[in-house]
Design a protein around this motif. Structure first.
Motif, PDB file in Angstrom:
ATOM      1  N   GLU A  44      20.175 -75.269  13.354  1.00  0.00           N
ATOM      2  CA  GLU A  44      19.401 -75.159  13.034  1.00  0.00           C
ATOM      3  C   GLU A  44      18.975 -75.484  11.443  1.00  0.00           C
ATOM      4  OE1 GLU A  44      18.865 -70.718  11.630  1.00  0.00           O
ATOM      5  OE2 GLU A  44      18.234 -70.579  14.705  1.00  0.00           O
ATOM      6  N   GLU A  45      19.734 -77.446  11.630  1.00  0.00           N
ATOM      7  CA  GLU A  45      19.371 -78.388  11.418  1.00  0.00           C
ATOM      8  C   GLU A  45      18.185 -79.809  11.298  1.00  0.00           C
ATOM      9  OE1 GLU A  45      23.053 -80.291  10.140  1.00  0.00           O
ATOM     10  OE2 GLU A  45      24.568 -78.473   9.408  1.00  0.00           O
ATOM     11  N   TYR A  46      17.573 -79.135  12.248  1.00  0.00           N
ATOM     12  CA  TYR A  46      16.932 -80.255  12.922  1.00  0.00           C
ATOM     13  C   TYR A  46      16.013 -79.445  13.930  1.00  0.00           C
ATOM     14  CZ  TYR A  46      15.507 -83.682  16.014  1.00  0.00           C
ATOM     15  OH  TYR A  46      14.764 -84.425  17.108  1.00  0.00           O
ATOM     16  N   SER A  47      14.796 -79.386  13.568  1.00  0.00           N
ATOM     17  CA  SER A  47      13.329 -78.654  15.458  1.00  0.00           C
ATOM     18  C   SER A  47      13.565 -79.785  16.406  1.00  0.00           C
ATOM     19  CB  SER A  47      13.011 -78.906  13.909  1.00  0.00           C
ATOM     20  OG  SER A  47      12.626 -77.359  12.578  1.00  0.00           O
ATOM     21  N   PRO A  48      13.281 -79.340  17.167  1.00  0.00           N
ATOM     22  CA  PRO A  48      13.740 -79.850  18.758  1.00  0.00           C
ATOM     23  C   PRO A  48      11.718 -79.945  18.214  1.00  0.00           C
ATOM     24  CG  PRO A  48      13.975 -78.018  19.220  1.00  0.00           C
ATOM     25  CD  PRO A  48      13.698 -78.017  17.694  1.00  0.00           C
ATOM     26  N   SER A  49      11.390 -81.781  19.279  1.00  0.00           N
ATOM     27  CA  SER A  49      10.254 -81.806  19.774  1.00  0.00           C
ATOM     28  C   SER A  49       9.803 -80.520  20.843  1.00  0.00           C
ATOM     29  CB  SER A  49      10.276 -83.775  20.486  1.00  0.00           C
ATOM     30  OG  SER A  49      10.874 -83.183  21.459  1.00  0.00           O
ATOM     31  N   LEU A  50       8.969 -80.572  21.206  1.00  0.00           N
ATOM     32  CA  LEU A  50       8.431 -79.986  22.040  1.00  0.00           C
ATOM     33  C   LEU A  50       9.036 -80.257  23.693  1.00  0.00           C
ATOM     34  CD1 LEU A  50       6.347 -77.994  23.818  1.00  0.00           C
ATOM     35  CD2 LEU A  50       4.921 -79.332  22.879  1.00  0.00           C
ATOM     36  N   VAL A  51       8.952 -81.831  23.735  1.00  0.00           N
ATOM     37  CA  VAL A  51       9.655 -82.334  24.759  1.00  0.00           C
ATOM     38  C   VAL A  51      11.197 -81.739  25.556  1.00  0.00           C
ATOM     39  CG1 VAL A  51      10.205 -84.388  26.076  1.00  0.00           C
ATOM     40  CG2 VAL A  51       8.261 -84.262  24.982  1.00  0.00           C
ATOM     41  N   LEU A  52      11.683 -81.800  24.227  1.00  0.00           N
ATOM     42  CA  LEU A  52      12.999 -82.068  23.677  1.00  0.00           C
ATOM     43  C   LEU A  52      13.234 -80.153  24.140  1.00  0.00           C
ATOM     44  CD1 LEU A  52      16.230 -82.369  23.844  1.00  0.00           C
ATOM     45  CD2 LEU A  52      15.945 -83.055  20.845  1.00  0.00           C
ATOM     46  N   ALA A  53      12.752 -79.145  23.501  1.00  0.00           N
ATOM     47  CA  ALA A  53      12.670 -77.557  23.106  1.00  0.00           C
ATOM     48  C   ALA A  53      12.225 -77.349  25.361  1.00  0.00           C
ATOM     49  CB  ALA A  53      11.848 -77.071  22.407  1.00  0.00           C
ATOM     50  N   LEU A  54      11.785 -78.075  25.692  1.00  0.00           N
ATOM     51  CA  LEU A  54      11.350 -77.689  27.170  1.00  0.00           C
ATOM     52  C   LEU A  54      12.596 -78.748  28.300  1.00  0.00           C
ATOM     53  CD1 LEU A  54       7.662 -78.147  27.147  1.00  0.00           C
ATOM     54  CD2 LEU A  54       8.112 -76.679  27.574  1.00  0.00           C
ATOM     55  N   ARG A  55      13.237 -79.545  27.582  1.00  0.00           N
ATOM     56  CA  ARG A  55      13.598 -79.913  28.420  1.00  0.00           C
ATOM     57  C   ARG A  55      15.509 -78.976  28.292  1.00  0.00           C
ATOM     58  NH1 ARG A  55      14.248 -86.012  26.720  1.00  0.00           N
ATOM     59  NH2 ARG A  55      12.330 -86.655  27.694  1.00  0.00           N
ATOM     60  N   ILE A  56      15.617 -78.708  26.976  1.00  0.00           N
ATOM     61  CA  ILE A  56      16.612 -77.556  26.610  1.00  0.00           C
ATOM     62  C   ILE A  56      16.237 -76.017  28.162  1.00  0.00           C
ATOM     63  CG2 ILE A  56      18.116 -76.191  25.055  1.00  0.00           C
ATOM     64  CD1 ILE A  56      17.637 -78.902  23.163  1.00  0.00           C
ATOM     65  N   SER A  57      15.139 -75.622  27.512  1.00  0.00           N
ATOM     66  CA  SER A  57      14.807 -75.009  28.319  1.00  0.00           C
ATOM     67  C   SER A  57      15.238 -74.761  29.703  1.00  0.00           C
ATOM     68  CB  SER A  57      13.362 -73.974  27.970  1.00  0.00           C
ATOM     69  OG  SER A  57      13.049 -73.972  26.920  1.00  0.00           O
ATOM     70  N   LYS A  58      14.440 -75.783  30.029  1.00  0.00           N
ATOM     71  CA  LYS A  58      14.422 -75.862  31.651  1.00  0.00           C
ATOM     72  C   LYS A  58      16.348 -76.241  32.091  1.00  0.00           C
ATOM     73  CE  LYS A  58      13.619 -79.008  35.629  1.00  0.00           C
ATOM     74  NZ  LYS A  58      12.892 -80.885  35.398  1.00  0.00           N
ATOM     75  N   ALA A  59      16.891 -77.069  31.328  1.00  0.00           N
ATOM     76  CA  ALA A  59      19.398 -77.334  31.703  1.00  0.00           C
ATOM     77  C   ALA A  59      19.044 -75.996  30.949  1.00  0.00           C
ATOM     78  CB  ALA A  59      19.367 -77.827  30.218  1.00  0.00           C
ATOM     79  N   LEU A  60      18.822 -75.084  30.425  1.00  0.00           N
ATOM     80  CA  LEU A  60      19.210 -73.298  30.969  1.00  0.00           C
ATOM     81  C   LEU A  60      18.791 -72.328  31.088  1.00  0.00           C
ATOM     82  CD1 LEU A  60      20.442 -73.685  26.724  1.00  0.00           C
ATOM     83  CD2 LEU A  60      21.551 -74.616  28.725  1.00  0.00           C
ATOM     84  N   ASN A  61      18.107 -72.371  32.008  1.00  0.00           N
ATOM     85  CA  ASN A  61      17.383 -71.603  32.671  1.00  0.00           C
ATOM     86  C   ASN A  61      16.881 -70.888  32.149  1.00  0.00           C
ATOM     87  OD1 ASN A  61      17.578 -73.274  35.766  1.00  0.00           O
ATOM     88  ND2 ASN A  61      20.691 -71.925  35.029  1.00  0.00           N
ATOM     89  N   GLN A  62      15.980 -70.764  31.082  1.00  0.00           N
ATOM     90  CA  GLN A  62      16.034 -69.954  30.333  1.00  0.00           C
ATOM     91  C   GLN A  62      14.393 -70.159  29.228  1.00  0.00           C
ATOM     92  OE1 GLN A  62      17.105 -67.435  28.390  1.00  0.00           O
ATOM     93  NE2 GLN A  62      19.148 -67.880  29.481  1.00  0.00           N
ATOM     94  N   GLU A  63      13.451 -69.682  29.389  1.00  0.00           N
ATOM     95  CA  GLU A  63      11.963 -69.450  29.233  1.00  0.00           C
ATOM     96  C   GLU A  63      11.816 -70.290  27.740  1.00  0.00           C
ATOM     97  OE1 GLU A  63       8.999 -68.977  31.137  1.00  0.00           O
ATOM     98  OE2 GLU A  63      10.439 -68.533  32.703  1.00  0.00           O
TER      99      GLU A  63
END
Length: 77
Positions: A44-63
């Protein structure tokens, strides 16, 4: 004019990543970032962009709302 610090973005990336048996490097490759970026996010030293948050969510199969929050997550959940 000074900039106000951003609100922290809390996350469960590490928990979700480990449950899928992925290393930081594996996840980084899936979302097209450097593996150190994943570490910064997990700590939590960095906040993701919306695009990165969406990519991470997709990669981890999570909402997105399961992985990211503006309020701290309760322990054990």
């Amino acid at each position: 004019m000074s900039r106000n610090p951003e609100d922290p973005v809390y996350n469960r990336i590490e928990e979700a990543r480990i449950s899928l048996g992925l290393s930081r490097q594996n996840l980084a490759e899936k979302v097209n970032v450097h593996y150190q970026t994943i570490g910064y996010l997990e700590r939590e030293e960095y906040s993701p962009s919306l695009v990165l948050a969406l990519r991470i969510s997709k990669a981890l199969n999570q909402e997105v709302s399961t992985l990211f929050s503006l309020t701290p997550f309760k322990k054990g959940k």
